[in-house]
Each structure stands twice: as structure tokens, then as C-alpha cells.
Design an enzyme around this catalytic site. Structure first.
Site, PDB file in Angstrom:
ATOM      1  N   SER A   1       0.914  -1.288   0.306  1.00 36.52           N
ATOM      2  CA  SER A   1      -0.237  -0.275  -0.100  1.00 36.52           C
ATOM      3  C   SER A   1       0.926   1.100   0.250  1.00 36.52           C
ATOM      4  O   SER A   1       1.911   1.325   0.114  1.00 36.52           O
ATOM      5  CB  SER A   1      -0.290   0.095   1.620  1.00 36.52           C
ATOM      6  OG  SER A   1      -0.105   0.241   2.127  1.00 36.52           O
ATOM      7  N   LYS A   2       0.388   2.407   0.094  1.00 39.63           N
ATOM      8  CA  LYS A   2       1.245   3.737  -0.124  1.00 39.63           C
ATOM      9  C   LYS A   2       2.301   3.491   0.670  1.00 39.63           C
ATOM     10  O   LYS A   2       3.504   4.651   1.116  1.00 39.63           O
ATOM     11  CB  LYS A   2       0.403   4.895   0.103  1.00 39.63           C
ATOM     12  CG  LYS A   2      -0.270   4.816  -1.090  1.00 39.63           C
ATOM     13  CD  LYS A   2      -0.986   6.409  -1.634  1.00 39.63           C
ATOM     14  CE  LYS A   2      -1.955   6.607  -2.742  1.00 39.63           C
ATOM     15  NZ  LYS A   2      -2.007   8.011  -3.106  1.00 39.63           N
ATOM     16  N   ARG A   3       1.038   3.150   2.438  1.00 37.33           N
ATOM     17  CA  ARG A   3       2.545   3.650   3.455  1.00 37.33           C
ATOM     18  C   ARG A   3       3.863   2.099   2.877  1.00 37.33           C
ATOM     19  O   ARG A   3       4.421   2.224   4.254  1.00 37.33           O
ATOM     20  CB  ARG A   3       1.682   2.931   4.991  1.00 37.33           C
ATOM     21  CG  ARG A   3       0.893   1.340   4.985  1.00 37.33           C
ATOM     22  CD  ARG A   3       0.101   1.650   6.087  1.00 37.33           C
ATOM     23  NE  ARG A   3       0.179   0.120   6.310  1.00 37.33           N
ATOM     24  CZ  ARG A   3       1.033  -1.131   6.499  1.00 37.33           C
ATOM     25  NH1 ARG A   3       1.618  -0.622   7.106  1.00 37.33           N
ATOM     26  NH2 ARG A   3       0.636  -2.328   7.295  1.00 37.33           N
ATOM     27  N   HIS A   4       3.733   1.540   1.901  1.00 35.70           N
ATOM     28  CA  HIS A   4       4.573   0.605   2.173  1.00 35.70           C
ATOM     29  C   HIS A   4       5.728   1.199   1.308  1.00 35.70           C
ATOM     30  O   HIS A   4       6.724   0.539   1.172  1.00 35.70           O
ATOM     31  CB  HIS A   4       3.847  -1.109   2.134  1.00 35.70           C
ATOM     32  CG  HIS A   4       3.667  -1.917   2.833  1.00 35.70           C
ATOM     33  ND1 HIS A   4       2.025  -1.671   2.484  1.00 35.70           N
ATOM     34  CD2 HIS A   4       3.789  -2.298   3.730  1.00 35.70           C
ATOM     35  CE1 HIS A   4       1.839  -3.056   3.597  1.00 35.70           C
ATOM     36  NE2 HIS A   4       2.913  -2.630   4.861  1.00 35.70           N
ATOM     37  N   GLY A   5       5.659   2.088  -0.318  1.00 36.19           N
ATOM     38  CA  GLY A   5       5.487   2.706  -1.021  1.00 36.19           C
ATOM     39  C   GLY A   5       5.205   2.012  -2.249  1.00 36.19           C
ATOM     40  O   GLY A   5       5.477   2.266  -3.360  1.00 36.19           O
TER      41      GLY A   5
END
Length: 484
Positions: A252-256
Site C-alpha cells: 500500500s502507499k504506506r509501504h511504498g
């Protein structure tokens, strides 16, 4: 060029390898999409084949010119050049419809007049029975519909037996044909569906190998049914496991899970580092971690693509980026870093500034892992001589022995030549005279010269700033502790 791995070429030995990357322009080039593009590019280059680009812009509501430009820009930044012109899927809609009508004429497809209410009732019945909803239209075996009445065209998919895909990553995968539905080829307004367009375009473009995420594995069986109905040659499939976050959860966006432009513009990575890292996400060649572009082309195959999801790790990416920064040409780095420095100092850099920035790379890049870190480290070179010190630097000046900065300033002022050797000698002599270790002098000296507690080596700082700026900053810092 390496000898082609014959296991990779099964079912495609009668023609050159052709791969494709087919992004949907509804957003930026996602980092997972970039890896898919890279794998396709490397496979084609390894086998001396072609790598094609197709923009799947049939979703006219969500597809945008800005997204198309972002995809092309991302591909160019990663140096993933494609052969020929990019194909735009929407422009081929008439060809897609032509194939659907050909299937209809040959009895491989049929007109379906089910209404939305009827479909909703069928879906509700399937939910009540707790079985998967798959369309088995009563119109499959009827031919008394009015061609002028609203209808869709569906594929007459096989209902008996099973279908098997010999996937180059997943292995042999089989599904029962009863699990497939009669999916729509043409909508009631005559526009083709994604499933039809993809198959027609892959065939017409001569694609021999389809390398994509394993979230498309189910689509492969539906597409294979359509390919067989058209009596076309089936491509070789390779469905690559998706990228997960470091915690094992879906990326997801928090992972990259960002566009590649964010890795370039916001995070300051070099394209060669991103390519190297993406290559190692799900593929390996022995214990090699740092792999050049030439090595990647020589070594890449499908046999070494793993079956398990890979985990995105920013620390590994940063370490790789640090390696490529150290290997990069200084003038190239200066050109990439200059706009970041300008943003930090809020002024443009002139030619002299840029030349100084290039000279500073040898001192700045050994410790840096991103372009942003280089820019942060270079800021001191372009500030006014009366610096605004950060809190750590201010404390270093407060804690410095009285008169220490004045002593080193006078020694430096008396140097006949401003060279690295003479600078180092003057600083070391000052530390010895004060009976201090070099670090005890270097710390307040660094604070006075850069306004920060961290910088390149103190001798590099003095040499890069030059005599006039160094002495001016030291003079300005002499009275700081008393006035703080």
C-alpha cells in the site's frame, strides 16, 4: 548475448520473443508496474526480441493525458525503451469489435438479452445458495433474439472438461471449465470489454510471452478460452507474485506503493538503483545483489523468478542507492542535486555555484544514500557568511573552550596557501596547542562553518568554502557563546 533458456521459449520457438507492458493510464506508473515493465524488458533484451508498450486507455472516464505522460516519463527515467511506437488500445476499438462479430458469425459467441434486473436476480440466487456467481445465460442456446434490440455479445465458453496453463512461474495450473463464465465481449453500446481488447491486441502485436502479476492468473483462463475460440496461438504465460510490504501485507502507499516519479522527485533515488532493487524483488542470480544493466540482460530468465511474494524494504533500496551514488559521475550528480539545493537556499545557483557543487561531490557523496541527503549536506556552501545555527550547532559553540575558535582562525588566516595539507596542519597544530583531541576542535569548527553539527570532513569543508568565506564565518562565530 546469452544463449536463450529453452524452457523459457517453449510454445514460442517458431518466432522471435515479443513481450509487452500494458499499463492503464488511470494514475502514475506504480512501482509494481515498473517491475513488470522491467521483467518484460529484460526478457526481451535477453532473447534479442522486442519489447512493446501498449497504453490500455479504453476507460475513457478515468484515463487521462497526464497519466499517460507520467507513464511515458517513468519508463524513460528507468531507461526502459520500447520498440516501435506505443499502441493506444482505444484507437483499435473497431478491430476488437470486428473479432467479436467474427466469433458471433462462427457460433463461438452469442447475443445475450438479459436485463440488469435479471442479472441481479441471478446474482442474488447465487448468493443465497452460497455459490460463485457465473453467468450462464439462457440465451446461450437460443437464436431468436432481435439483433436490433439491446443486447451484449458473450463468448460461448466451454462448459465441460478442464483447462491447463503451463505457467513459467506458477507451474502447471488447471481449472475446471465449469468455473468459467460466458463473459461479455461487446457491451450493449457496442464498445469492447477489457478481456476482448487485451486478447486481440496481444495477438495482433505478435506477443509471444505475457509476463505480469499473478493477480491476472484467473484472467489467463478466460483469455485462453477466447484465444482457442479464434484458433490463435496461445502465448507463454508467466505470472509473477505481487510485491508485499515489509510486514507481509499487501503493498500500500504506506509501504511504498507510489508512482516511480515519487522515488525520483520526492525520495531522491537514482534510476539504476530502482532498477537494481526491482530486479531483486522476486528474481535472483546466486548471491548477487548489485547487478549492472549488462549483467541483468545476460542473466535474466523466468526460471529464477520466485513463487512467493517479495517484500519491499526501503533500507535495502537506500543501501543500493548509496552504492550507485558513490559510483555516479560527479557532474551528473551535481546536475541532479542543484534544484534541490536551490529549493533549500531559496535562490538560483549560478555557474560558479554549480561548479562548486560538482567539486564538492567527492566529499558529499560517500555518506549519502539519497539525492536529498547530498543536497542537505551541500547547503552550507551557499549560505550567507553570518549563519543561522541549528540548536545542536549552537550548543557546540557554547561548549567550546574560550578562545579556541579565535586561535584556529588566526592560524588559518596566516596560511600562505589554502590547500588541504596546509589547512590540516593548521587545525592539528591548534588542537595540539590546546591539548585537545582533533574531534574536540572539529566539532565547534564545523558548527561555525556550516551551522550544523553534521557535515563532510572538516578539512573538506574549509577547502570547499575557500579562505574568504571560511574566515568570514569564523569571525562571525567568535562572539556567539557570549551573546547566546
Amino acid at each position: 548475448m546469452a544463449t536463450p533458456d529453452q524452457s523459457d521459449l517453449t510454445e514460442a520457438t517458431d518466432s522471435a520473443v515479443v513481450t509487452r507492458f500494458a499499463p492503464s493510464p488511470t494514475g502514475f506508473l506504480h512501482i509494481g508496474g515498473a517491475r513488470t515493465a522491467l521483467f518484460n524488458w529484460l526478457f526481451a533484451r535477453h532473447h534479442g526480441g522486442k519489447f512493446l508498450l501498449r497504453i490500455e486507455d479504453t476507460d475513457r472516464v478515468r484515463s487521462t493525458e497526464a497519466a499517460i505522460e507520467a507513464i511515458l516519463d517513468g519508463m524513460k527515467w528507468l531507461d526502459l525503451d520500447w520498440d516501435g511506437e506505443a499502441v493506444y488500445q482505444f484507437a483499435r476499438a473497431s478491430r476488437h469489435a470486428e473479432v467479436a462479430h467474427d466469433l458471433l458469425a462462427r457460433g463461438e459467441a452469442y447475443r445475450c438479452y438479459l436485463t440488469q434486473d435479471e442479472l441481479a436476480a441471478m446474482r442474488a440466487e447465487a448468493q443465497e445458495k452460497r455459490v460463485p456467481f457465473r453467468v450462464r445465460s439462457p440465451w446461450r442456446d437460443r437464436d431468436n433474439g432481435d439483433p436490433e434490440a439491446p443486447h451484449v455479445i458473450r463468448l460461448r465458453a466451454p462448459q465441460e472438461g478442464s483447462a491447463t496453463i503451463h505457467d513459467r512461474v506458477q507451474g502447471e495450473v488447471t481449472v475446471q471449465n465449469a468455473e468459467l463464465d460466458d463473459f461479455i465481449l461487446l457491451r450493449s453500446d457496442g464498445t469492447p470489454t477489457y478481456m476482448l481488447s487485451v486478447v486481440v491486441d496481444d495477438n495482433d502485436m505478435g506477443v509471444t510471452h505475457i509476463i505480469r502479476g499473478d493477480d491476472h492468473l484467473n484472467n489467463a483462463f478466460r483469455q485462453s478460452a477466447l484465444i482457442r475460440a479464434m484458433n490463435w496461438r496461445e502465448p507463454v504465460y508467466a505470472h509473477v507474485p505481487l510485491i508485499h510490504g515489509a510486514d507481509g501485507a499487501k503493498l500500500s502507499k504506506r509501504h511504498g506503493a507510489l508512482g516511480v516519479d515519487a522515488y525520483r522527485d520526492e525520495m531522491g533515488y537514482l534510476p539504476e538503483a530502482v532498477n537494481n532493487y526491482l530486479l531483486r524483488l522476486g528474481w535472483g542470480h546466486g548471491d548477487h545483489e548489485i547487478i549492472s544493466r549488462a549483467q541483468a540482460i545476460e542473466w535474466f530468465d523466468l526460471a529464477n523468478v520466485g513463487r512467493s511474494p517479495s517484500r519491499f524494504d526501503f533500507k535495502k533500496l537506500e543501501n543500493l542507492n548509496g552504492h550507485y551514488i558513490r559510483e555516479a559521475d560527479d557532474s551528473r550528480l551535481a546536475g541532479l542535486v542543484a534544484p534541490r539545493v536551490e529549493a533549500l537556499v531559496d535562490r538560483p545557483l549560478d555557474d560558479m555555484d554549480r561548479a562548486l557543487l560538482a567539486r564538492a561531490m567527492g566529499a558529499l557523496k560517500p555518506r549519502a544514500k539519497t539525492l536529498g541527503e547530498i543536497a542537505e549536506g551541500a547547503v552550507f556552501l551557499f549560505l550567507p557568511d553570518r549563519l543561522e545555527l541549528d540548536e545542536k550547532a549552537a550548543q557546540l559553540l557554547r561548549d567550546a573552550p574560550p578562545g579556541l575558535l579565535a586561535d584556529v582562525t588566526e592560524r588559518l588566516r596566516g596560511l600562505p596557501d589554502w590547500t588541504s595539507e596546509s589547512i590540516e596542519e593548521a587545525v592539528r597544530e591548534t588542537a595540539e596547542a590546546a591539548e585537545l583531541g582533533l574531534g574536540k576542535l572539529a566539532q565547534p569548527l564545523r558548527a561555525a562553518l556550516t551551522g550544523r553539527a553534521v557535515s563532510p570532513g572538516i578539512f573538506d569543508v574549509l577547502l570547499l568554502l575557500g579562505r574568504d568565506a571560511s574566515l568570514a564565518r569564523l569571525d562571525a562565530a567568535h562572539n556567539f557563546p557570549a551573546g547566546a
